[in-house]
Design a protein around this motif. Structure first.
Motif, mmCIF file in Angstrom:
data_model
loop_
_atom_site.group_PDB
_atom_site.id
_atom_site.type_symbol
_atom_site.label_atom_id
_atom_site.label_comp_id
_atom_site.label_asym_id
_atom_site.label_seq_id
_atom_site.Cartn_x
_atom_site.Cartn_y
_atom_site.Cartn_z
ATOM 1 N N PRO A 299 0.830 -1.213 0.000
ATOM 2 C CA PRO A 299 0.000 0.000 0.000
ATOM 3 C C PRO A 299 0.860 1.257 0.000
ATOM 4 C CG PRO A 299 0.049 -0.978 2.188
ATOM 5 C CD PRO A 299 0.745 -1.945 1.280
ATOM 6 N N GLU A 300 0.343 2.309 -0.615
ATOM 7 C CA GLU A 300 1.091 3.561 -0.673
ATOM 8 C C GLU A 300 1.202 4.183 0.722
ATOM 9 O OE1 GLU A 300 0.658 5.674 -4.923
ATOM 10 O OE2 GLU A 300 -1.183 5.700 -3.748
ATOM 11 N N LEU A 301 2.350 4.785 0.967
ATOM 12 C CA LEU A 301 2.522 5.532 2.207
ATOM 13 C C LEU A 301 1.691 6.810 2.129
ATOM 14 C CD1 LEU A 301 6.394 5.245 2.695
ATOM 15 C CD2 LEU A 301 4.604 3.822 3.703
ATOM 16 N N VAL A 302 1.142 7.216 3.258
ATOM 17 C CA VAL A 302 0.305 8.412 3.302
ATOM 18 C C VAL A 302 0.886 9.399 4.307
ATOM 19 C CG1 VAL A 302 -1.975 9.346 3.819
ATOM 20 C CG2 VAL A 302 -1.773 7.147 2.654
ATOM 21 N N VAL A 303 1.109 10.613 3.838
ATOM 22 C CA VAL A 303 1.622 11.701 4.673
ATOM 23 C C VAL A 303 0.547 12.778 4.746
ATOM 24 C CG1 VAL A 303 3.332 13.562 4.756
ATOM 25 C CG2 VAL A 303 4.049 11.234 4.206
ATOM 26 N N ILE A 304 0.415 13.400 5.895
ATOM 27 C CA ILE A 304 -0.675 14.354 6.132
ATOM 28 C C ILE A 304 -0.150 15.780 6.257
ATOM 29 C CG2 ILE A 304 -2.524 15.012 7.743
ATOM 30 C CD1 ILE A 304 -2.667 12.049 8.548
ATOM 31 N N GLN A 305 -0.845 16.699 5.580
ATOM 32 C CA GLN A 305 -0.655 18.126 5.832
ATOM 33 C C GLN A 305 -1.603 18.492 6.972
ATOM 34 O OE1 GLN A 305 -1.473 20.318 2.239
ATOM 35 N NE2 GLN A 305 0.616 20.150 1.478
ATOM 36 N N PRO A 306 -1.098 18.726 8.170
ATOM 37 C CA PRO A 306 -1.989 18.925 9.319
ATOM 38 C C PRO A 306 -2.698 20.273 9.288
ATOM 39 C CG PRO A 306 0.278 19.303 9.965
ATOM 40 C CD PRO A 306 0.327 18.813 8.540
ATOM 41 N N SER B 150 10.808 7.044 -9.020
ATOM 42 C CA SER B 150 11.188 7.151 -7.613
ATOM 43 C C SER B 150 11.043 5.804 -6.911
ATOM 44 C CB SER B 150 10.306 8.201 -6.917
ATOM 45 O OG SER B 150 10.740 8.409 -5.591
ATOM 46 N N LEU B 151 12.112 5.343 -6.285
ATOM 47 C CA LEU B 151 12.051 4.077 -5.559
ATOM 48 C C LEU B 151 11.161 4.191 -4.328
ATOM 49 C CD1 LEU B 151 15.797 2.952 -5.727
ATOM 50 C CD2 LEU B 151 13.876 2.151 -7.124
ATOM 51 N N ARG B 152 11.067 5.394 -3.790
ATOM 52 C CA ARG B 152 10.188 5.647 -2.640
ATOM 53 C C ARG B 152 9.281 6.825 -2.963
ATOM 54 N NH1 ARG B 152 13.137 7.542 1.935
ATOM 55 N NH2 ARG B 152 14.558 8.423 0.391
ATOM 56 N N HIS B 153 8.058 6.735 -2.518
ATOM 57 C CA HIS B 153 7.148 7.864 -2.667
ATOM 58 C C HIS B 153 6.060 7.765 -1.604
ATOM 59 C CE1 HIS B 153 4.701 4.839 -4.802
ATOM 60 N NE2 HIS B 153 3.673 5.599 -4.463
ATOM 61 N N ALA B 154 5.375 8.860 -1.387
ATOM 62 C CA ALA B 154 4.272 8.893 -0.428
ATOM 63 C C ALA B 154 3.214 9.860 -0.935
ATOM 64 C CB ALA B 154 4.761 9.325 0.955
ATOM 65 N N VAL B 155 1.961 9.510 -0.715
ATOM 66 C CA VAL B 155 0.848 10.379 -1.083
ATOM 67 C C VAL B 155 0.643 11.411 0.021
ATOM 68 C CG1 VAL B 155 -1.627 10.472 -1.573
ATOM 69 C CG2 VAL B 155 -0.262 8.539 -2.391
ATOM 70 N N VAL B 156 0.481 12.659 -0.362
ATOM 71 C CA VAL B 156 0.242 13.735 0.603
ATOM 72 C C VAL B 156 -1.241 14.097 0.576
ATOM 73 C CG1 VAL B 156 0.801 16.101 1.282
ATOM 74 C CG2 VAL B 156 2.580 14.621 0.301
ATOM 75 N N VAL B 157 -1.874 14.085 1.745
ATOM 76 C CA VAL B 157 -3.301 14.400 1.836
ATOM 77 C C VAL B 157 -3.532 15.486 2.886
ATOM 78 C CG1 VAL B 157 -3.993 12.074 1.139
ATOM 79 C CG2 VAL B 157 -3.746 12.606 3.571
ATOM 80 N N ARG B 158 -4.681 16.119 2.782
ATOM 81 C CA ARG B 158 -5.088 17.142 3.745
ATOM 82 C C ARG B 158 -6.583 16.989 3.989
ATOM 83 N NH1 ARG B 158 -3.073 22.014 5.672
ATOM 84 N NH2 ARG B 158 -4.594 23.628 6.180
ATOM 85 N N PHE B 159 -6.987 17.142 5.243
ATOM 86 C CA PHE B 159 -8.401 16.962 5.574
ATOM 87 C C PHE B 159 -9.208 18.183 5.156
ATOM 88 C CE2 PHE B 159 -12.135 16.910 8.367
ATOM 89 C CZ PHE B 159 -12.596 15.623 8.103
ATOM 90 N N SER B 160 -10.296 17.920 4.422
ATOM 91 C CA SER B 160 -11.205 18.985 4.005
ATOM 92 C C SER B 160 -12.387 19.024 4.967
ATOM 93 C CB SER B 160 -11.699 18.731 2.574
ATOM 94 O OG SER B 160 -12.751 19.622 2.245
ATOM 95 N N GLY C 238 -15.492 16.765 4.604
ATOM 96 C CA GLY C 238 -15.416 15.746 5.642
ATOM 97 C C GLY C 238 -14.570 14.551 5.268
ATOM 98 N N ARG C 239 -13.497 14.776 4.508
ATOM 99 C CA ARG C 239 -12.647 13.668 4.079
ATOM 100 C C ARG C 239 -11.251 14.191 3.763
ATOM 101 N NH1 ARG C 239 -15.673 13.350 -1.747
ATOM 102 N NH2 ARG C 239 -14.376 14.880 -2.844
ATOM 103 N N TYR C 240 -10.298 13.242 3.693
ATOM 104 C CA TYR C 240 -8.941 13.597 3.284
ATOM 105 C C TYR C 240 -8.883 13.675 1.760
ATOM 106 C CZ TYR C 240 -6.907 13.123 7.916
ATOM 107 O OH TYR C 240 -6.584 13.310 9.234
ATOM 108 N N GLU C 241 -8.202 14.703 1.255
ATOM 109 C CA GLU C 241 -8.078 14.885 -0.183
ATOM 110 C C GLU C 241 -6.610 14.955 -0.572
ATOM 111 O OE1 GLU C 241 -10.407 18.374 -1.022
ATOM 112 O OE2 GLU C 241 -12.240 17.176 -1.201
#
Length: 243
Positions: free
Chosen positions: A142-149, A202-212, A216-219
């Motif tokens: 599964p893709e790594l997920v990083v959050i913009q707080p 890229s051998l490594r990557h992560a999806v960046v999301v932010r809560f809307s 009412g969901r992460y985008e």
């Protein structure tokens, strides 16, 4: 009286497992123990997600029944699969963490039990190519997920630091330096072709999301990729677009 009640309960469980397994098989051409446990309501839909994020030590800890009932259900499921003539293929499950550790299903960690949980049962009517695609999809990390707080005052549970991005771990939020992703570069959403190429390189990557709050969901906001991969992808596109 007790034996009659036990028989009735077993029959009821057989019916529930059959219904859940048939639904999964019809929808995707394959069925796994996790599909069945979700289908009969012993796992809540959020449990596998927490497990993949490393927030649950083993999946059985989230199953809402006792160990003997789990064993009974899995035995009934395998009996159903064999009766349908389905073939089993073993899949791999790794965590959605930078360490990519192998996920554990059972409390005991017994290799035989783990293998049974990892088995995905596939319809014999599917072509060999389709079976291979299903096995590849099930084993894909599964893709790594990083959050913009939204809260700028958050603190890393490891070092006490902060930053513009974080990754959630079981004890709390962690900064990118502590999880080993601080060398990656942020690529905002917008250029789909550049995103695809940079991700592929890229051998490594992560999806960046932010809560809307409004939705009412992460985008999705973009990707973190290796700087050299982004540079190479951008160079290729610039050369193509200038021709």
């Amino acid at each position: 009286m007790l034996n009659a009640m036990q028989h009735k309960n077993t029959r009821a469980l057989v019916d529930r497992i059959t219904e859940a397994a048939e639904a999964s098989l019809a929808a995707q051409g394959c069925v796994s123990p996790v599909d069945v446990l979700l289908g009969i309501g012993w796992l809540d839909p959020g449990a596998p997600k927490r497990w993949r994020r490393g927030q649950i030590d083993c999946l059985e800890a989230a199953i809402q029944t006792n160990p003997s009932r789990i064993t009974e259900a899995m035995t009934l499921f395998r009996s159903w699969a064999a009766g349908k003539g389905l073939s089993a293929s073993e899949t791999q499950h790794v965590a959605r963490t930078p360490q990519r550790q192998t996920l554990r299903f059972s409390r005991s960690g017994d290799p035989t039990i783990e293998q049974l949980y990892r088995s995905q049962w596939v319809s014999p009517q599917l072509s060999e190519k389709k079976r291979e695609r299903l096995a590849e999809k099930a084993s894909r990390a599964p893709e790594l997920v990083v959050i913009q707080p939204l809260n700028a005052g958050w603190a890393c549970h490891r070092c006490g630091g902060t930053g513009g991005l974080l990754m959630m771990e079981n004890p709390g939020p962690a900064c990118l330096r502590c999880v080993g992703l601080d060398d990656l570069e942020f690529l905002p959403s917008g250029d789909a072709l550049l995103t695809r190429r940079a991700k592929a390189k890229s051998l490594r990557h992560a999806v960046v999301v932010r809560f809307s709050k409004s939705r009412g969901r992460y985008e999705r906001q973009g990707l973190l990729v290796e700087p050299q991969a982004l540079k190479d992808a951008q160079g290729e596109l610039d050369a193509q677009r200038s021709e």
